[in-house]
Design an enzyme around this catalytic site. Sequence first.
Site, PDB file in Angstrom:
ATOM      1  N   TRP A 355      84.260  84.412 134.170  1.00  0.00           N
ATOM      2  CA  TRP A 355      84.652  84.567 135.571  1.00  0.00           C
ATOM      3  C   TRP A 355      83.514  85.145 136.395  1.00  0.00           C
ATOM      4  CZ3 TRP A 355      87.503  89.359 137.717  1.00  0.00           C
ATOM      5  CH2 TRP A 355      87.072  90.529 137.084  1.00  0.00           C
ATOM      6  N   ASP A 356      82.499  85.648 135.703  1.00  0.00           N
ATOM      7  CA  ASP A 356      81.304  86.155 136.385  1.00  0.00           C
ATOM      8  C   ASP A 356      80.812  85.135 137.406  1.00  0.00           C
ATOM      9  OD1 ASP A 356      81.736  87.347 133.836  1.00  0.00           O
ATOM     10  OD2 ASP A 356      79.704  88.136 133.793  1.00  0.00           O
ATOM     11  N   GLU A 496      89.071  95.487 130.080  1.00  0.00           N
ATOM     12  CA  GLU A 496      89.207  95.043 128.683  1.00  0.00           C
ATOM     13  C   GLU A 496      89.460  96.197 127.719  1.00  0.00           C
ATOM     14  OE1 GLU A 496      85.698  92.676 128.183  1.00  0.00           O
ATOM     15  OE2 GLU A 496      86.553  90.986 129.278  1.00  0.00           O
ATOM     16  N   LYS A 609      87.715 100.261 131.946  1.00  0.00           N
ATOM     17  CA  LYS A 609      86.337  99.831 131.691  1.00  0.00           C
ATOM     18  C   LYS A 609      85.600  99.527 132.997  1.00  0.00           C
ATOM     19  CE  LYS A 609      83.780  96.203 129.225  1.00  0.00           C
ATOM     20  NZ  LYS A 609      83.881  94.930 128.514  1.00  0.00           N
ATOM     21  N   GLN A 610      86.281  98.826 133.902  1.00  0.00           N
ATOM     22  CA  GLN A 610      85.609  98.297 135.094  1.00  0.00           C
ATOM     23  C   GLN A 610      86.661  98.063 136.174  1.00  0.00           C
ATOM     24  OE1 GLN A 610      85.157  94.788 132.417  1.00  0.00           O
ATOM     25  NE2 GLN A 610      84.982  93.696 134.351  1.00  0.00           N
TER      26      GLN A 610
HETATM   27  C1  BGC Z   1      83.227  92.278 131.061  1.00  0.00           C
HETATM   28  C2  BGC Z   1      83.774  90.977 131.594  1.00  0.00           C
HETATM   29  C3  BGC Z   1      82.630  90.020 131.822  1.00  0.00           C
HETATM   30  C4  BGC Z   1      81.790  89.868 130.559  1.00  0.00           C
HETATM   31  C5  BGC Z   1      80.571  89.018 130.781  1.00  0.00           C
HETATM   32  C6  BGC Z   1      82.419  92.021 129.817  1.00  0.00           C
HETATM   33  O1  BGC Z   1      81.862  93.212 129.364  1.00  0.00           O
HETATM   34  O2  BGC Z   1      84.270  93.165 130.768  1.00  0.00           O
HETATM   35  O3  BGC Z   1      84.479  91.187 132.792  1.00  0.00           O
HETATM   36  O4  BGC Z   1      83.121  88.788 132.207  1.00  0.00           O
HETATM   37  O5  BGC Z   1      81.361  91.137 130.135  1.00  0.00           O
HETATM   38  O6  BGC Z   1      79.728  89.560 131.721  1.00  0.00           O
END
Ligand code: BGC
Length: 776
Positions: A355-356, A496, A609-610
């Site tokens: 999704w980036d 995550e 996490k984010q």
């Molecule tokens: C993040 C995801 C991201 C992926 C690739 C993961 O660490 O939690 O949101 O899509 O890294 O960058």
Amino acid sequence: MLLKNDYPALNYDKGTGEEKNWLVTETRFDPEALGKVEAVFSLGNGYMGLRSATEERYSNEVRGNFIAGTFNKFLGDKEVTELPNAADMLEMTFTLNGETFQLTQGEILFYERTLNLKKAELSRDIHWRSPAGEEYKIVFSRFVSLDNLHVIAQKVTITPLTNDVTVKLNSGINGQMTNTGTQHFQEGVLRLYDQKIMKLEARTTESAIDFVHFSRHAFALENEEFTPKNTIFMDRRKIFTTFEPETVAKNQTMTIEKISGVYTSRDKDWNSVETALELFSKVGNYDTLFTAHQHAWQSKVWKQYPIQIEGANFDQLAIRFAVYHLTGMTPAHDNRMNIGAKGFSGEGYKGHAFWDTEIFVLPFFTTSNPTIARQLLEYRWLSLPGAVRKAVENNYEGAMFPWESAWLEDGEVTPVWGAADIITGEPTKIWSGFIEQHITADIAFAVWQYYQFTGDKDFMEKHGYELIFATAVFWQSRLEKKGDQYEITGVVGPDEYKEHVDNNAFTNYMAHWNLEKAIHYYELLQQENPALLASLSAKWDLTRNYTEWQEKSAKLYLPQPNAELVIPQDDTYLSKKIIDLAPYKASAQVGALFLDYNLDQVNDMQITKQADVMILLYLLENEFSPEVKQANWDYYEPKTLHDSSLSRATHSILASDLGDKELAYSMFEKASRIDLGQNMKSSDAGIHSASIGGIWQVVVNGFGGVRMLDGKLFLHPHLPEKWTALSFPIYWKGSRLLIHVTQTATEISNTSNQDVVLTLNGKEISILANTTFTTN
Ligand code: BGC
């Protein structure tokens, strides 16, 4: 001797005059930190990317050359498809007066390695004293051509400073590369043509993609060309030439050029090895190639995206660094390919797209280069068969997009096992490929955003409507009836660190948004294009789905703000344990938490996490009041570790919206230093594509205040105190606007032949064709 701990290692101020804020310079050689510069200074042109490993080899290096779309899967079911590390064409070993040139030997009297963003050229300037006491000035330069996408050019000049010496070179093509041990190629034909062009052929083991690599060399002594005696050498997956020693007098300069090329059967214009050889034979020398390369960067990149920040040198450099990498990582030449989460700058994430692309990188292209944005979305349309297969495998309907995506037909390619679990001693299972499902709505969102910015009806008719419908078909089949309402249980949201949660707010809201948009466009097409609707209905069973969408969307549970205005991240988050995160927040190491806890334990704590609820508040911003945004910021940010590089950009933009300029800027400062900063371990596996897209979003959407809400353009700049001005271009429905913001005024030039309506600082204005509007 330049000492290892001569910090900082990266200098951002070397550029002066024309080159001000265009150069990043590594000021000391640190054999322990090679990965950082290999990734951050990587070169790319969208067709390929090259880690900036050195010509001579070192034990801690990771060499990498990745060609877009050439995915291959290692034998068996244990591994997933990945972008193979193609043969290395950079390697050159110099023997100077019988001594091997190695920076770990002798003494380094001067050292600078510079990435010139404007020229997209890497150079290394060295004054070296060999163990025997001979001194040399050696300058290396290289680039990956943006004009001829197949070509890598290298130039080396060697000037002995103390005595006359001999220079011997061993150089060639090394196909013994692996992806951390996995060899993706079958041995192919090796050959030397006309005593000049070395060739190495290889074929990927499973996807059967043919690669052909070429290299040739040219030598000059004080600009006088010559051809040293040479001997060809072939080994398994390797072809090298030894050029016999040539005497170079003290203070004279020997110049060596190595021009290399790679072509593959994935190329749209691939014909045969012979044709590739013919094309390569016509490739010019370093200087002529460089002129064309320069021109391409100037016309396709710097003229296209003239983003200027005044008042903060590092920030200006950082946005150029972002644009530089966004260009290098994006396969703008081929809509069958997408952007890897690490671009082409390392093996991290195996070249897969996440999704980036849609949420973090695509807004840059949608706003500044819609043609490329469209191609990236076409990739998703072309990969519908894999998404349908994933849906079927999981007993759903429609298009269930893979969390990680590679070649069009591959479907889901997320690996199943990841990092070590410190408690069980086993690998941790990666659930994202099974249950991180929001990506399906994220893609639909990006389609809509693209359409609103561009008004590209042709795209919608050919691809866009279908993507929005097919994704909504998935969601209606995915929703679970619980009593009177529908829910989505057992997912991973953007955070995550929470697995198997029910009703992740981001996922539910985005699914709802997806269903509502499908209903809207279904009704629109009923009026405007029944023929198209009929054909899409036949394919996706839309008549039935439309009824389902209406019933289910209306009853889909959307977690509401509680008494404190906090939106629960999921059904159980708010009841979990809270721990002191200060030590982890202070740690420079990403994922430091996992030295103390395993994922199961973290699952039971209020640790994020984010950006999770926060990204929801950004994407669907007009569904939430400023009070709700503030309350959620205050609640979640202290619990967020920003362990994903894509977190801080979102937080910075929200802080701008909330009117906290200082906080917004401090988040931006951290985001813009994830790759470009002084942490020499941050980027070993590759740069962070989403974070780099996020930097652009912070500048344009955050500080520049550009938004599209309900199909209308809004501009509400809030420059950081220290910036005196910000300029950037955006496209709105085909019109190019040049926006210049200062602390006191905003100027918008409409460079197109049509009027543009937008809301500036809360007031609707119309900017006539070919005119400039100024606020004072
Ligand atoms: C993040 C995801 C991201 C992926 C690739 C993961 O660490 O939690 O949101 O899509 O890294 O960058």
